[in-house]
Design a protein around this motif. Structure first.
Motif, PDB file in Angstrom:
ATOM      1  N   ASP A 213       0.630  -1.409   0.033  1.00 16.52           N
ATOM      2  CA  ASP A 213      -0.034  -0.054  -0.041  1.00 16.52           C
ATOM      3  C   ASP A 213       0.871   1.208  -0.025  1.00 16.52           C
ATOM      4  OD1 ASP A 213      -2.071  -1.504   0.127  1.00 16.52           O
ATOM      5  OD2 ASP A 213      -2.701  -1.376   2.034  1.00 16.52           O
ATOM      6  N   ASP A 214       1.972   1.383   0.729  1.00 14.05           N
ATOM      7  CA  ASP A 214       2.709   2.314   0.725  1.00 14.05           C
ATOM      8  C   ASP A 214       3.632   2.630  -0.850  1.00 14.05           C
ATOM      9  OD1 ASP A 214       2.402   2.954   3.429  1.00 14.05           O
ATOM     10  OD2 ASP A 214       3.962   1.207   3.948  1.00 14.05           O
ATOM     11  N   VAL A 215       3.705   1.534  -1.600  1.00 16.85           N
ATOM     12  CA  VAL A 215       4.249   1.538  -2.800  1.00 16.85           C
ATOM     13  C   VAL A 215       3.389   2.304  -3.704  1.00 16.85           C
ATOM     14  CG1 VAL A 215       5.240   0.258  -4.764  1.00 16.85           C
ATOM     15  CG2 VAL A 215       6.032  -0.504  -2.334  1.00 16.85           C
ATOM     16  N   VAL A 216       1.932   1.728  -3.532  1.00 13.25           N
ATOM     17  CA  VAL A 216       0.834   2.348  -4.396  1.00 13.25           C
ATOM     18  C   VAL A 216       0.826   3.697  -4.206  1.00 13.25           C
ATOM     19  CG1 VAL A 216      -1.570   2.410  -5.265  1.00 13.25           C
ATOM     20  CG2 VAL A 216      -0.136   0.064  -4.730  1.00 13.25           C
ATOM     21  N   ASP A 217       0.841   4.258  -2.787  1.00 18.64           N
ATOM     22  CA  ASP A 217       0.753   5.653  -2.540  1.00 18.64           C
ATOM     23  C   ASP A 217       1.882   6.573  -3.287  1.00 18.64           C
ATOM     24  OD1 ASP A 217      -1.392   5.091  -0.773  1.00 18.64           O
ATOM     25  OD2 ASP A 217      -0.109   5.307   1.052  1.00 18.64           O
ATOM     26  N   ALA A 218       3.243   6.014  -3.263  1.00 21.96           N
ATOM     27  CA  ALA A 218       4.174   6.622  -4.163  1.00 21.96           C
ATOM     28  C   ALA A 218       3.866   6.747  -5.476  1.00 21.96           C
ATOM     29  CB  ALA A 218       5.562   5.961  -3.564  1.00 21.96           C
ATOM     30  N   ARG A 284      10.685  11.624   0.691  1.00 22.55           N
ATOM     31  CA  ARG A 284       9.891  12.240   1.863  1.00 22.55           C
ATOM     32  C   ARG A 284       9.734  13.670   1.324  1.00 22.55           C
ATOM     33  NH1 ARG A 284      13.224   9.100   6.540  1.00 22.55           N
ATOM     34  NH2 ARG A 284      11.483   7.704   7.616  1.00 22.55           N
ATOM     35  N   HIS A 285      10.828  14.202   0.910  1.00 24.07           N
ATOM     36  CA  HIS A 285      10.644  15.723   0.873  1.00 24.07           C
ATOM     37  C   HIS A 285       9.974  16.230  -0.320  1.00 24.07           C
ATOM     38  CE1 HIS A 285      12.434  19.488  -1.044  1.00 24.07           C
ATOM     39  NE2 HIS A 285      12.698  19.716   0.126  1.00 24.07           N
ATOM     40  N   ASP A 286      10.250  15.442  -1.636  1.00 28.08           N
ATOM     41  CA  ASP A 286       9.420  16.013  -2.732  1.00 28.08           C
ATOM     42  C   ASP A 286       7.912  15.506  -2.453  1.00 28.08           C
ATOM     43  OD1 ASP A 286      11.809  16.712  -3.505  1.00 28.08           O
ATOM     44  OD2 ASP A 286      11.839  15.401  -5.205  1.00 28.08           O
ATOM     45  N   PHE A 287       7.588  14.456  -1.984  1.00 24.18           N
ATOM     46  CA  PHE A 287       6.091  13.607  -1.892  1.00 24.18           C
ATOM     47  C   PHE A 287       5.481  14.040  -0.587  1.00 24.18           C
ATOM     48  CE2 PHE A 287       6.285  10.441  -5.663  1.00 24.18           C
ATOM     49  CZ  PHE A 287       7.041  11.246  -6.581  1.00 24.18           C
ATOM     50  N   ARG A 288       5.998  14.294   0.281  1.00 20.23           N
ATOM     51  CA  ARG A 288       5.650  14.412   1.520  1.00 20.23           C
ATOM     52  C   ARG A 288       5.220  12.830   2.076  1.00 20.23           C
ATOM     53  NH1 ARG A 288       8.285  18.255   1.343  1.00 20.23           N
ATOM     54  NH2 ARG A 288       7.462  20.235   1.803  1.00 20.23           N
ATOM     55  N   TRP A 289       6.049  11.932   1.540  1.00 18.98           N
ATOM     56  CA  TRP A 289       5.556  10.547   1.582  1.00 18.98           C
ATOM     57  C   TRP A 289       6.236   9.912   2.709  1.00 18.98           C
ATOM     58  CZ3 TRP A 289       8.673   6.080   1.181  1.00 18.98           C
ATOM     59  CH2 TRP A 289       7.852   4.893   0.790  1.00 18.98           C
ATOM     60  N   GLU A 290       5.628   8.875   3.506  1.00 23.71           N
ATOM     61  CA  GLU A 290       6.080   8.298   4.523  1.00 23.71           C
ATOM     62  C   GLU A 290       5.487   7.077   4.650  1.00 23.71           C
ATOM     63  OE1 GLU A 290       8.856   8.177   7.650  1.00 23.71           O
ATOM     64  OE2 GLU A 290       8.534  10.219   6.700  1.00 23.71           O
ATOM     65  N   PRO A 291       6.381   5.711   4.826  1.00 21.69           N
ATOM     66  CA  PRO A 291       5.657   4.451   4.963  1.00 21.69           C
ATOM     67  C   PRO A 291       4.827   4.418   6.091  1.00 21.69           C
ATOM     68  CG  PRO A 291       7.852   4.242   4.488  1.00 21.69           C
ATOM     69  CD  PRO A 291       7.755   5.897   4.839  1.00 21.69           C
ATOM     70  N   GLN A 292       3.628   3.785   5.816  1.00 23.07           N
ATOM     71  CA  GLN A 292       2.526   4.075   6.893  1.00 23.07           C
ATOM     72  C   GLN A 292       2.360   2.504   7.562  1.00 23.07           C
ATOM     73  OE1 GLN A 292       0.686   6.891   7.943  1.00 23.07           O
ATOM     74  NE2 GLN A 292       2.540   7.621   6.496  1.00 23.07           N
ATOM     75  N   THR A 293       2.914   1.610   7.167  1.00 18.47           N
ATOM     76  CA  THR A 293       2.778  -0.049   7.797  1.00 18.47           C
ATOM     77  C   THR A 293       4.112  -0.656   7.906  1.00 18.47           C
ATOM     78  OG1 THR A 293       1.031  -0.092   6.083  1.00 18.47           O
ATOM     79  CG2 THR A 293       1.875  -2.142   7.157  1.00 18.47           C
ATOM     80  N   ASP A 294       4.301  -0.832   9.278  1.00 21.40           N
ATOM     81  CA  ASP A 294       5.567  -1.383   9.670  1.00 21.40           C
ATOM     82  C   ASP A 294       5.504  -2.853   9.400  1.00 21.40           C
ATOM     83  OD1 ASP A 294       4.062  -2.791  11.731  1.00 21.40           O
ATOM     84  OD2 ASP A 294       4.198  -1.125  13.146  1.00 21.40           O
ATOM     85  N   LEU A 295       6.769  -3.504   9.460  1.00 23.97           N
ATOM     86  CA  LEU A 295       6.751  -4.938   9.185  1.00 23.97           C
ATOM     87  C   LEU A 295       5.922  -5.842   9.744  1.00 23.97           C
ATOM     88  CD1 LEU A 295       8.636  -6.980   7.386  1.00 23.97           C
ATOM     89  CD2 LEU A 295       9.985  -7.098   8.813  1.00 23.97           C
ATOM     90  N   GLU A 296       5.886  -5.688  11.141  1.00 23.07           N
ATOM     91  CA  GLU A 296       4.951  -6.385  11.893  1.00 23.07           C
ATOM     92  C   GLU A 296       3.580  -6.513  11.590  1.00 23.07           C
ATOM     93  OE1 GLU A 296       3.532  -7.286  16.645  1.00 23.07           O
ATOM     94  OE2 GLU A 296       4.864  -5.485  16.149  1.00 23.07           O
ATOM     95  N   THR A 297       2.957  -5.178  11.277  1.00 20.60           N
ATOM     96  CA  THR A 297       1.678  -5.129  10.897  1.00 20.60           C
ATOM     97  C   THR A 297       1.714  -5.723   9.350  1.00 20.60           C
ATOM     98  OG1 THR A 297       1.350  -3.003  12.117  1.00 20.60           O
ATOM     99  CG2 THR A 297      -0.041  -3.294  10.274  1.00 20.60           C
TER     100      THR A 297
END
Length: 317
Positions: A213-218, A284-297
């Motif tokens: 989901d984080d990849v799709v966001d990017a 992070r700088h250009d997209f204000r993108w941040e991974p939302q899902t940690d590995l455990e989740t």
């Protein structure tokens, strides 16, 4: 908006295509179904079965003007690239060149390209930044870097391009049958079958695992950001995870006792990187993108999905 997604029946491509369809866009999916699945294609997506490694591939493309082409079709198994480097070359390099020329000829304004962490090669500086010199070690990495060079060449001729160097993407929908591609999906397939985990290489290797989901966001964010034109971005979690840590987390998510589950460590895959993880400060700088899902989740969600898929298959059988 009209979008063409190559490799759109595969794991990552189908998630992106589905997000675009859900957003109300017209989406054409191109895939040869060698590893992708027809059922992955969004219900409202248009499908064209075609192989980008063939010289006549572009002649089959629809004669409409797309707002962007999202190019994810590739041969992406490191093991297969070692077995058949010529197929890697035709698919990942020649196929990309053909598609870029078609985009230029048909006035497509934006081209997004799926590259890979494999372009960096055997690095010893961590985390890896996009400006690090790329010296790929595997045949796969060589062909993906060749694709990047073609993309940059066409960027200089007015085609707007964005390159994503993707790290270890995982999540629901990953192919659990293909045992030559996808570290998480391979280990999960063994656990799902109750079999000993067969691991190629040292348990101390390390990777950067990023949830689908984080990849799709990017990818979808890049469609609306002119500042991404002409740039290359790492897409990862920015975190280092050793193979033994991944296996422990996966087995715990599955309900096993990690220390007692059988694991067999064998020889590494030819051309395999020992360790790598991403510096994600640029995206992070250009997209204000941040991974939302940690590995455990993320692993917990993937395990629930895999168990559900297994139960459904058994009921159908």
């Amino acid at each position: 908006m009209k979008y063409l997604v190559t490799g759109g029946a595969g794991f990552i491509g189908s998630h992106i295509a589905r997000r675009l369809v859900d957003g109300g866009h017209e989406v054409w999916v191109v895939d040869n179904l060698s590893t992708g699945k027809r059922q992955n294609i969004p219900d409202n997506g248009r499908f064209l079965e075609a192989d980008i490694s063939r010289a006549d591939f572009v002649s089959a493309l629809p004669r409409i003007r797309f707002d962007a082409v999202l190019h994810l079709a590739a041969q992406s198994s490191g093991e297969i690239s070692h077995e058949n480097p010529a197929y890697d070359l035709m698919t990942n390099a020649f196929g990309t060149l053909q598609l870029l020329r078609w985009c230029q000829d048909h006035s497509v304004p934006h081209f997004l390209y799926a590259s890979s962490m494999a372009v960096y090669g055997l690095v010893d500086e961590f985390p890896v930044r996009e400006d690090l010199k790329c010296e790929p070690y595997s045949f796969y990495g060589i062909t993906k870097l060749a694709g990047e060079h073609y993309v940059r060449r066409f960027q200089s001729e007015s085609l707007r391009t964005t390159v994503f160097r993707m790290f270890n993407v995982y999540g629901p929908g990953q192919n659990l049958v293909n045992m030559k591609q996808g570290m998480v999906s391979i280990y999960l397939a063994y656990a799902l079958a109750g079999e000993k985990l067969q691991v190629r290489g040292s348990k101390d290797r390390f990777r950067d695992f990023v949830y689908i989901d984080d990849v799709v966001d990017a990818w979808t964010a890049a469609l609306n950001r002119p500042q991404s034109w002409g740039k290359t971005y790492n897409v990862g979690s920015g975190r280092q995870t050793h193979v033994w840590e991944l296996i422990d987390e996966l087995l715990v998510a599955f309900g096993h006792v990690a220390k007692t589950y059988p694991v067999d460590y064998g020889d590494s895959t030819p051309g395999d990187q020992f360790g790598i993880y991403a510096d994600i400060s640029r995206i992070r700088h250009d997209f204000r993108w941040e991974p939302q899902t940690d590995l455990e989740t993320g692993l917990s969600r993937m395990v629930r999905w895999a168990k559900s898929e297994s139960s459904t298959t058994q009921r159908r059988g």
